[in-house]
Design an enzyme around this catalytic site. Sequence first.
Site, mmCIF file in Angstrom:
data_model
loop_
_atom_site.group_PDB
_atom_site.id
_atom_site.type_symbol
_atom_site.label_atom_id
_atom_site.label_comp_id
_atom_site.label_asym_id
_atom_site.label_seq_id
_atom_site.Cartn_x
_atom_site.Cartn_y
_atom_site.Cartn_z
ATOM 1 N N LYS A 1 3.638 11.612 -10.454
ATOM 2 C CA LYS A 1 2.854 11.004 -11.193
ATOM 3 C C LYS A 1 3.859 9.935 -11.689
ATOM 4 O O LYS A 1 4.973 9.822 -12.196
ATOM 5 C CB LYS A 1 2.804 12.138 -12.555
ATOM 6 C CG LYS A 1 1.406 13.112 -12.549
ATOM 7 C CD LYS A 1 0.914 13.313 -13.545
ATOM 8 C CE LYS A 1 -0.110 14.639 -13.838
ATOM 9 N NZ LYS A 1 -0.230 15.239 -15.506
ATOM 10 N N GLU B 1 10.980 18.182 -24.078
ATOM 11 C CA GLU B 1 10.124 18.946 -22.790
ATOM 12 C C GLU B 1 10.789 20.262 -21.900
ATOM 13 O O GLU B 1 10.075 20.975 -21.220
ATOM 14 C CB GLU B 1 10.352 18.347 -20.863
ATOM 15 C CG GLU B 1 10.029 16.566 -22.249
ATOM 16 C CD GLU B 1 7.824 17.097 -21.337
ATOM 17 O OE1 GLU B 1 7.892 17.809 -20.667
ATOM 18 O OE2 GLU B 1 7.431 15.722 -21.803
ATOM 19 N N ARG C 1 -1.878 22.335 -13.044
ATOM 20 C CA ARG C 1 -0.371 21.570 -13.702
ATOM 21 C C ARG C 1 -1.124 21.629 -15.012
ATOM 22 O O ARG C 1 -0.336 20.270 -15.736
ATOM 23 C CB ARG C 1 -0.823 20.779 -12.791
ATOM 24 C CG ARG C 1 0.515 19.727 -12.929
ATOM 25 C CD ARG C 1 0.273 18.853 -12.102
ATOM 26 N NE ARG C 1 1.334 17.744 -12.202
ATOM 27 C CZ ARG C 1 1.898 16.475 -11.321
ATOM 28 N NH1 ARG C 1 1.438 16.812 -10.258
ATOM 29 N NH2 ARG C 1 2.787 15.587 -11.512
ATOM 30 N N ASN D 1 1.237 20.113 -19.933
ATOM 31 C CA ASN D 1 0.680 18.936 -20.759
ATOM 32 C C ASN D 1 0.289 19.709 -21.820
ATOM 33 O O ASN D 1 0.060 19.371 -23.230
ATOM 34 C CB ASN D 1 -0.800 18.422 -21.007
ATOM 35 C CG ASN D 1 -0.524 17.217 -19.241
ATOM 36 O OD1 ASN D 1 0.216 16.688 -18.932
ATOM 37 N ND2 ASN D 1 -1.661 17.410 -18.495
ATOM 38 N N HIS E 1 9.749 9.303 -26.277
ATOM 39 C CA HIS E 1 8.452 10.688 -26.171
ATOM 40 C C HIS E 1 8.820 12.255 -26.535
ATOM 41 O O HIS E 1 7.370 12.656 -26.858
ATOM 42 C CB HIS E 1 7.581 10.743 -24.214
ATOM 43 C CG HIS E 1 7.383 11.317 -23.883
ATOM 44 N ND1 HIS E 1 5.806 11.819 -24.252
ATOM 45 C CD2 HIS E 1 7.479 12.460 -22.688
ATOM 46 C CE1 HIS E 1 5.173 12.519 -23.216
ATOM 47 N NE2 HIS E 1 6.172 13.272 -22.759
ATOM 48 N N HIS F 1 0.634 17.676 -25.179
ATOM 49 C CA HIS F 1 0.647 16.229 -25.185
ATOM 50 C C HIS F 1 -0.668 15.766 -25.842
ATOM 51 O O HIS F 1 -0.220 14.232 -25.601
ATOM 52 C CB HIS F 1 0.666 15.800 -23.824
ATOM 53 C CG HIS F 1 2.219 15.719 -22.950
ATOM 54 N ND1 HIS F 1 3.429 16.973 -22.917
ATOM 55 C CD2 HIS F 1 3.052 16.060 -22.239
ATOM 56 C CE1 HIS F 1 4.031 17.303 -22.720
ATOM 57 N NE2 HIS F 1 4.000 15.850 -22.298
ATOM 58 N N GLU G 1 -3.389 17.829 -10.349
ATOM 59 C CA GLU G 1 -3.906 18.864 -11.876
ATOM 60 C C GLU G 1 -5.919 19.025 -11.512
ATOM 61 O O GLU G 1 -5.741 18.338 -12.475
ATOM 62 C CB GLU G 1 -3.401 17.947 -12.675
ATOM 63 C CG GLU G 1 -3.146 18.510 -14.191
ATOM 64 C CD GLU G 1 -2.712 17.181 -15.329
ATOM 65 O OE1 GLU G 1 -1.449 16.982 -15.338
ATOM 66 O OE2 GLU G 1 -3.664 16.755 -16.369
ATOM 67 N N LYS H 1 8.694 23.184 -12.733
ATOM 68 C CA LYS H 1 7.755 21.946 -12.304
ATOM 69 C C LYS H 1 7.585 22.361 -10.722
ATOM 70 O O LYS H 1 6.097 21.822 -10.721
ATOM 71 C CB LYS H 1 8.412 21.245 -12.679
ATOM 72 C CG LYS H 1 7.663 19.925 -12.208
ATOM 73 C CD LYS H 1 6.746 18.921 -13.953
ATOM 74 C CE LYS H 1 6.315 17.693 -13.183
ATOM 75 N NZ LYS H 1 6.095 16.945 -13.895
ATOM 76 N N HIS I 1 0.531 12.446 -27.336
ATOM 77 C CA HIS I 1 0.454 10.838 -26.308
ATOM 78 C C HIS I 1 -0.084 10.336 -27.847
ATOM 79 O O HIS I 1 -0.213 8.973 -27.784
ATOM 80 C CB HIS I 1 -0.646 11.244 -25.087
ATOM 81 C CG HIS I 1 0.173 11.781 -23.661
ATOM 82 N ND1 HIS I 1 -0.095 11.864 -22.813
ATOM 83 C CD2 HIS I 1 1.635 11.619 -23.980
ATOM 84 C CE1 HIS I 1 0.789 11.999 -21.963
ATOM 85 N NE2 HIS I 1 1.687 11.615 -22.321
ATOM 86 N N ARG J 1 0.854 -1.081 0.576
ATOM 87 C CA ARG J 1 -0.074 0.311 0.056
ATOM 88 C C ARG J 1 1.075 1.352 0.213
ATOM 89 O O ARG J 1 0.386 2.433 0.457
ATOM 90 C CB ARG J 1 -0.695 -0.004 0.907
ATOM 91 C CG ARG J 1 -1.824 -1.073 0.789
ATOM 92 C CD ARG J 1 -3.092 -0.763 1.530
ATOM 93 N NE ARG J 1 -3.614 -2.220 1.525
ATOM 94 C CZ ARG J 1 -4.546 -3.410 2.479
ATOM 95 N NH1 ARG J 1 -3.313 -2.673 3.361
ATOM 96 N NH2 ARG J 1 -5.076 -3.758 2.861
HETATM 97 N N1 GLY Z 1 4.431 15.257 -17.509
HETATM 98 C C1 GLY Z 1 3.278 16.273 -16.308
HETATM 99 C C2 GLY Z 1 3.297 16.347 -15.262
HETATM 100 O O1 GLY Z 1 3.906 15.997 -14.976
HETATM 101 O O2 GLY Z 1 2.040 17.020 -14.940
#
Ligand code: GLY
Length: 397
Positions: free
Chosen positions: A175, A217, A273, A277, A297, A280, A269, A259, A284, A153
């Site tokens: 994330k 990035e 946040r 993206n 990526h 993205h 998010e 960041k 993606h 957990r």
């Molecule tokens: N890579 C996008 C984020 O961490 O929110």
Amino acid sequence: MPGRGSREKQFRTAFRRFLSFTANQSPASIPPMRTVRVSLGDRSYNIHVGNGLLPRLGEYCRQSKLGERCAVITDSNVAPHYADRTIRALRQGGFVPKVVTIVAGEGSKSLKAVAECYDQLAAHRLERRSFVIALGGGVVGDLAGYVAATYLRGISLVQVPTTLLSQVDSSVGGKVGINLKSGKNLVGAFHQPKVVICDLDTLATLPTREYRAGFGEVIKYGLIKDAELFCRLEKELGDLLNRNPSKLINVVARCCAIKAEIVAADEMENGLRKILNFGHTIGHAIETVFGYDKYLHGEAISIGQVAAAHLSARLTELEPKSVSRLRELLERAGLPVSVNLSTKQRDALFDAMRLDKKVTAGEVKFVLASRIGEVVWDRKASDAEIRGALDAVKPAA
Ligand code: GLY
């Protein structure tokens, strides 16, 4: 009580020691280091950026008050370069590490690889106070992070990113997750690390293509939040592509600071946040359509950013000149800025976008730039507008 004479003697001795210390430590002999704090209350942590940090990993783990047993999850590309050094550093810090090596590549961000890691963690008798070290790029960080988030957990996680992309992005912010056949990162969690160690020395062994992909990035940070960084990248890109350490440390630390600020303001998010993206949604989807093999990526989001910039020029006040500046910078970094899609692939791309995590009530929403250094989020675009943006990133005939 010591008298005046004795205090003066103590002072003179301390001063002499200070002089001899400074004489022996020329600024060049102490590698510079930057520390960025991610402020999240009792889950706050430091990101250390600099050279020569991996040998000190044990020290950093000690500072984070972690248990004795740990698993270093890494991949078949990174292990030959850095697994031994990592184990040595951890043993020096008094830890009992075990290395778990997965096959390098996006294919390892899978439930199967997660299950294999769990078995190895159990075999090494990891317990609640034990921890996982993610040693590698984005795939390792996301997979190892997900394993740490769910094993027993949740146990502690230390991120040691060894690619430019993972140093500026995926190792920071918590994330973690894996892919399903139907889409990227569809299973995951938020699990913040205890500390992030960005040793810039590890970039020396990174293949050119992987290194350049990191700029997908890096350039994004300038575009979404820092016009000055964007200009600096335009000016210093040559030095940065040559991996100049003094330029690199500032840029990596700046990206991490951006960041950190965004994550501290909106960890889950719900709003701000989302700006991370940018590029993205389409990026993606490109990765999904091409099966995660054709594009790294950073490359996929490079194309995605150019498409998003075209969409922005249509739907916000972004100037065409800014779209060109973005495209040129990405191109100079050696990144793809166009994609050839068959009609079938276009349809598949729309399907993939609709399955993206960023979809709400069936609506695909975009992050759009209003100028370099400023973006807006949750903007709707019609299928026709998206098609227009995809036309703009078709290779010239
Ligand atoms: N890579 C996008 C984020 O961490 O929110």
